[in-house]
Motif scaffolding. Sequence first.
Motif: not given
Length: 269
Positions: A164, A185, A203, A207, A210-212
């Motif tokens: 990541f 991040m 949501w 997140i 997925t995104a983090v």
Amino acid sequence: MLTAGRRTRATLAYLWTCWKLNLAGAMEFRTSFLLMAGMMVLNNFVWIFFWSLFFQRFDVVNGWTLQDVMMLWAVSAGGFGIAATLFGNMTRLATLIANGQLDVYLVQPKPVLPSVLASRMSVTAIGDAAFSVILYVMFGDGSWLGFAKYALAHLVAGSIFLFFLVIMHSLAFWIGNAEGLTGQMFNALLSVSTYPTDIFKGWARVIVFTAVPAGFISYMPIGLMRDAVQWDFLLGALGMSAALAAGGTWFFYAGLRRYSSGNMMAMRS
């Protein structure tokens, strides 16, 4: 011409040499080494103290027990600790790219990404890894199966942390100074990975998976380390770590084609 197997063995031998030299260098200043690692262990235990106070009042919260939270911290701290100990430049990659400091690695007959990442060791991360072992001894399952789950959790968590950050830091190839963004991040990933996943709903929960992808780290005590393994979660966690590894490696080398030399004169054995 080297076969794929021989190249892999040569790379592993090179990494092993890097790790030994990094540790030897850190141990030259033994007092500083012990103080830095020890202070990180104490810092982590402050958080554990507050969680212990919380569970003195509430035995179970949303299905999470004190042991689950302790193992959450063990996996999160240990995964990051092992990754940053072995690949210490994972938190400095954007700076090296933006300042044109990759030149010295490009002229070596070694794979660039492993060489860059392994050329530095984070001493404080050794404290995180030691803290993880202490927690496992205090709260973990002492069986061979329990230890195997603990080790697998670290492999997955360490891979997620490492790749990541490789993806985030590789943005520097395109946007230049990315230290601020990558720092934010990284803090988001690290912070979320130390809280029980079930506090996130809607949501926010999407997140964190997925995104983090901190959810794949923080859910380990429930999804993997209990007696009944949640196989759908385990397969998802393995899939996410593999996808990040493949994506991070590709993204770094794609960005490397855009790299501009810093015209730095340096020598590295």
